[in-house]
Design a protein around this motif. Sequence first.
Motif, PDB file in Angstrom:
ATOM      1  N   LEU A 149       0.814  -1.244  -0.102  1.00  0.00           N
ATOM      2  CA  LEU A 149       0.193  -0.050  -0.041  1.00  0.00           C
ATOM      3  C   LEU A 149       0.864   1.152  -0.063  1.00  0.00           C
ATOM      4  CD1 LEU A 149      -3.005  -1.137   2.526  1.00  0.00           C
ATOM      5  CD2 LEU A 149      -3.120  -0.637   0.249  1.00  0.00           C
ATOM      6  N   LYS A 150       1.992   1.206   0.669  1.00  0.00           N
ATOM      7  CA  LYS A 150       2.814   2.320   0.922  1.00  0.00           C
ATOM      8  C   LYS A 150       3.529   2.450  -0.521  1.00  0.00           C
ATOM      9  CE  LYS A 150       6.926   4.253   3.423  1.00  0.00           C
ATOM     10  NZ  LYS A 150       7.758   3.978   4.486  1.00  0.00           N
ATOM     11  N   LYS A 151       4.042   1.530  -0.998  1.00  0.00           N
ATOM     12  CA  LYS A 151       4.434   1.464  -2.595  1.00  0.00           C
ATOM     13  C   LYS A 151       3.560   2.069  -3.371  1.00  0.00           C
ATOM     14  CE  LYS A 151       6.939  -1.002  -5.869  1.00  0.00           C
ATOM     15  NZ  LYS A 151       7.412  -2.672  -6.231  1.00  0.00           N
ATOM     16  N   LEU A 152       2.219   1.530  -3.380  1.00  0.00           N
ATOM     17  CA  LEU A 152       1.201   1.882  -4.412  1.00  0.00           C
ATOM     18  C   LEU A 152       0.918   3.515  -4.232  1.00  0.00           C
ATOM     19  CD1 LEU A 152      -1.030   1.143  -6.603  1.00  0.00           C
ATOM     20  CD2 LEU A 152      -2.463   0.715  -4.550  1.00  0.00           C
ATOM     21  N   ARG A 153       0.968   3.961  -2.825  1.00  0.00           N
ATOM     22  CA  ARG A 153       0.619   5.365  -2.577  1.00  0.00           C
ATOM     23  C   ARG A 153       1.650   6.112  -3.242  1.00  0.00           C
ATOM     24  NH1 ARG A 153      -1.306   3.557   2.376  1.00  0.00           N
ATOM     25  NH2 ARG A 153       0.878   3.764   3.348  1.00  0.00           N
ATOM     26  N   GLY A 154       3.130   5.727  -3.115  1.00  0.00           N
ATOM     27  CA  GLY A 154       4.024   6.458  -3.821  1.00  0.00           C
ATOM     28  C   GLY A 154       3.847   6.307  -5.291  1.00  0.00           C
ATOM     29  N   GLU A 155       3.605   5.534  -5.858  1.00  0.00           N
ATOM     30  CA  GLU A 155       3.408   5.281  -7.440  1.00  0.00           C
ATOM     31  C   GLU A 155       2.069   6.340  -7.982  1.00  0.00           C
ATOM     32  OE1 GLU A 155       5.144   4.085  -9.613  1.00  0.00           O
ATOM     33  OE2 GLU A 155       6.529   2.932  -8.047  1.00  0.00           O
ATOM     34  N   GLU A 156       1.325   6.268  -7.070  1.00  0.00           N
ATOM     35  CA  GLU A 156       0.016   7.000  -7.137  1.00  0.00           C
ATOM     36  C   GLU A 156       0.666   8.614  -7.152  1.00  0.00           C
ATOM     37  OE1 GLU A 156      -3.861   8.235  -7.955  1.00  0.00           O
ATOM     38  OE2 GLU A 156      -2.794   6.396  -8.085  1.00  0.00           O
ATOM     39  N   THR A 157       1.166   9.099  -6.312  1.00  0.00           N
ATOM     40  CA  THR A 157       1.831  10.226  -6.143  1.00  0.00           C
ATOM     41  C   THR A 157       2.781  10.651  -7.241  1.00  0.00           C
ATOM     42  OG1 THR A 157       1.984  10.206  -3.719  1.00  0.00           O
ATOM     43  CG2 THR A 157       3.092  11.684  -4.695  1.00  0.00           C
ATOM     44  N   PHE A 158       3.679   9.563  -7.877  1.00  0.00           N
ATOM     45  CA  PHE A 158       4.377  10.109  -9.102  1.00  0.00           C
ATOM     46  C   PHE A 158       3.658  10.155 -10.176  1.00  0.00           C
ATOM     47  CE2 PHE A 158       7.928   8.046  -6.609  1.00  0.00           C
ATOM     48  CZ  PHE A 158       8.887   9.045  -6.889  1.00  0.00           C
ATOM     49  N   TYR A 159       2.608   9.416 -10.245  1.00  0.00           N
ATOM     50  CA  TYR A 159       1.614   9.199 -11.556  1.00  0.00           C
ATOM     51  C   TYR A 159       1.038  10.607 -11.606  1.00  0.00           C
ATOM     52  CZ  TYR A 159      -2.866   8.592 -13.664  1.00  0.00           C
ATOM     53  OH  TYR A 159      -4.140   8.707 -14.238  1.00  0.00           O
ATOM     54  N   ARG A 160       0.236  10.814 -10.284  1.00  0.00           N
ATOM     55  CA  ARG A 160      -0.370  12.219 -10.262  1.00  0.00           C
ATOM     56  C   ARG A 160       0.431  13.468 -10.592  1.00  0.00           C
ATOM     57  NH1 ARG A 160      -5.198  12.620 -11.206  1.00  0.00           N
ATOM     58  NH2 ARG A 160      -5.277  10.569 -10.329  1.00  0.00           N
ATOM     59  N   LEU A 161       1.542  13.509 -10.093  1.00  0.00           N
ATOM     60  CA  LEU A 161       2.606  14.670 -10.181  1.00  0.00           C
ATOM     61  C   LEU A 161       2.864  14.816 -11.821  1.00  0.00           C
ATOM     62  CD1 LEU A 161       4.510  16.717  -9.011  1.00  0.00           C
ATOM     63  CD2 LEU A 161       6.201  15.114  -8.851  1.00  0.00           C
ATOM     64  N   VAL A 162       3.376  13.686 -12.337  1.00  0.00           N
ATOM     65  CA  VAL A 162       3.741  13.687 -13.965  1.00  0.00           C
ATOM     66  C   VAL A 162       2.238  14.059 -14.685  1.00  0.00           C
ATOM     67  CG1 VAL A 162       4.499  12.373 -15.828  1.00  0.00           C
ATOM     68  CG2 VAL A 162       5.485  12.178 -13.541  1.00  0.00           C
ATOM     69  N   LEU A 163       1.341  13.605 -14.367  1.00  0.00           N
ATOM     70  CA  LEU A 163      -0.006  13.911 -14.979  1.00  0.00           C
ATOM     71  C   LEU A 163      -0.135  15.420 -15.038  1.00  0.00           C
ATOM     72  CD1 LEU A 163      -2.277  12.723 -16.750  1.00  0.00           C
ATOM     73  CD2 LEU A 163      -3.381  12.442 -14.759  1.00  0.00           C
ATOM     74  N   GLU A 164      -0.148  15.829 -13.955  1.00  0.00           N
ATOM     75  CA  GLU A 164      -0.528  17.310 -13.637  1.00  0.00           C
ATOM     76  C   GLU A 164       0.597  18.063 -14.214  1.00  0.00           C
ATOM     77  OE1 GLU A 164      -3.184  18.838 -12.780  1.00  0.00           O
ATOM     78  OE2 GLU A 164      -4.423  16.704 -12.525  1.00  0.00           O
ATOM     79  N   ALA A 165       1.923  17.930 -14.138  1.00  0.00           N
ATOM     80  CA  ALA A 165       2.996  18.729 -14.706  1.00  0.00           C
ATOM     81  C   ALA A 165       3.111  18.765 -16.090  1.00  0.00           C
ATOM     82  CB  ALA A 165       4.349  17.968 -14.230  1.00  0.00           C
ATOM     83  N   ALA A 166       2.457  17.532 -16.795  1.00  0.00           N
ATOM     84  CA  ALA A 166       2.516  17.522 -18.259  1.00  0.00           C
ATOM     85  C   ALA A 166       1.896  19.094 -18.756  1.00  0.00           C
ATOM     86  CB  ALA A 166       1.932  16.411 -18.589  1.00  0.00           C
ATOM     87  N   GLU A 167       2.524  19.229 -19.913  1.00  0.00           N
ATOM     88  CA  GLU A 167       1.665  20.571 -20.504  1.00  0.00           C
ATOM     89  C   GLU A 167       0.885  20.061 -21.482  1.00  0.00           C
ATOM     90  OE1 GLU A 167       5.061  23.079 -22.183  1.00  0.00           O
ATOM     91  OE2 GLU A 167       5.728  23.484 -20.110  1.00  0.00           O
ATOM     92  N   THR A 168       0.988  19.012 -22.027  1.00  0.00           N
ATOM     93  CA  THR A 168      -0.132  18.420 -23.032  1.00  0.00           C
ATOM     94  C   THR A 168      -1.212  17.928 -22.441  1.00  0.00           C
ATOM     95  OG1 THR A 168       1.896  17.402 -24.303  1.00  0.00           O
ATOM     96  CG2 THR A 168      -0.606  16.610 -24.680  1.00  0.00           C
ATOM     97  N   PRO A 169      -2.501  18.581 -22.560  1.00  0.00           N
ATOM     98  CA  PRO A 169      -3.668  18.004 -22.228  1.00  0.00           C
ATOM     99  C   PRO A 169      -3.994  16.701 -22.367  1.00  0.00           C
ATOM    100  CG  PRO A 169      -3.906  20.166 -23.283  1.00  0.00           C
ATOM    101  CD  PRO A 169      -2.816  19.665 -23.597  1.00  0.00           C
ATOM    102  N   ILE A 170      -4.221  15.898 -21.606  1.00  0.00           N
ATOM    103  CA  ILE A 170      -4.429  14.318 -21.635  1.00  0.00           C
ATOM    104  C   ILE A 170      -5.758  14.086 -20.857  1.00  0.00           C
ATOM    105  CG2 ILE A 170      -3.336  12.375 -20.869  1.00  0.00           C
ATOM    106  CD1 ILE A 170      -0.606  13.373 -21.175  1.00  0.00           C
TER     107      ILE A 170
END
Length: 475
Positions: A149-170
């Motif tokens: 669960l801790k690893k999953l929360r970390g992956e979720e954080t990375f995913y969310r950060l990259v998704l929001e930081a992307a300039e391309t609308p996705i």
Amino acid sequence: MTRQGNNIGWLQSGVLPDPVGIPGLIEKASDIAIHIDAAGTIEGISVNPECPSLGCLDHWVGRDIDKFLTVESREKLARRLDDMRNSADGTVPAVEINHVDNATWEFPIRYSLHSVKGDSVLMIGRDMGPIAEVQQRLVSEQLARERDLKKLRGEETFYRLVLEAAETPIVIVEPEQGVIRDLNGPAASLFGTKAETLSGSMFAQVFEGRRRGELVEALKAAASASEVRSVEVSARRNGRALHLTPEFFRAAGDLYLLCRVKAVDEDAEDSVQSAHSLAALFTATTDAIVLTDAKGVIRDANEAFLVMADAPQLRDIRDRSLAEFLVRGSVDLKLILESAAKPDRLRSYATQLKSVFGTRANVELSAARLHQRGGDLGFGIVVRDVTPSERIEAQANGAAVSEEAMRNVMDLVGTASLKELVSATSDVVEKMCIETAVQLTGNNRVAAAEMLGLSRQSLYVKLRKHGLLASNAEE
């Protein structure tokens, strides 16, 4: 017999059989039984044969029980024995202790303590090893789950950060239900809302005049196409025209659509920027560029072409046919336009360019037909000045044949009359000119005849005379 104590009564009815009269009663009723005296020395021990995990413990007899207990278990057993001796009825709660043997073997036992004659104690126990093992496995599973669960929360954080930081609308869409699985802020901004309000909603509801099945099928078709395709939509909230460019991807066995969103006006801005860049290149390049209509009439030319044509201004050459600036005139122009209109672009065509004052320059031309969504834009022609050495290299095959032929003629000097030599030389020059014309026209016999000022029939006669007809037919 009735015992009263602490306002609690135990009632025993009838007559219970004497345990001594039933062989193996204690062994069958417990996993292990230990008889210790008042000093704690083991006087007897019994192990249920159905508990092979306990092994043989006969060597415990005659030794102090503390030697087979962990440190904390010694204190726990000592306190419970004191409580039993001080109890009025001699009853105490069961106690769980851990045995050790051979320094490494450890197993937990839950004992009930019973006082027997002579202040000795009978300890009847149940093996807690299987339960402890299950508990240990549960603890390990819980720890592993917490780590996951801790690893999953970390992956979720990375995913969310990259998704929001992307300039391309996705936007990530579940294709079966047509539901928005996730999207980032730039995409929600183009839709005229926030990401939180759209996540989990139907994707078709975001757009004007789009049904769920129709939109999903259009996205699937675009994602499955061999070339990049987009679906044009109009956002419901702000009416903005958008392009959705989808592609399939699979995660954990499930298929999803990743849609890149782009505003149509951004495409227009990109087109304008590209047009400005091309215009700057058109003006600044050292290669001459001419834009003509479908008939070869000049519509635009850059400064490099004006210099090459010795024309002061663009208006001096605009609306004039490009053939006026080619030495072979309409013959060259016809070949250039016909070749450029074919699927394969005209990569290199060697000719001579004539300026407005009649000066000539050896040039190579490349041409392409220009198309736009609205229709045909004519032709774009790039003219590059070539040096004599480059010109010779471009025609190396024809030159080699001519030099060999000329050497053959020179070898005849002294063996033939001048008239015969002149006749042989004329044949060499004629053959060289025909070969050059055929090469320049790409084996177009009609154009070659027109270039040489011959009829088509005369050209075939001369090709046959010089042995060029068969070789050209093979080509």
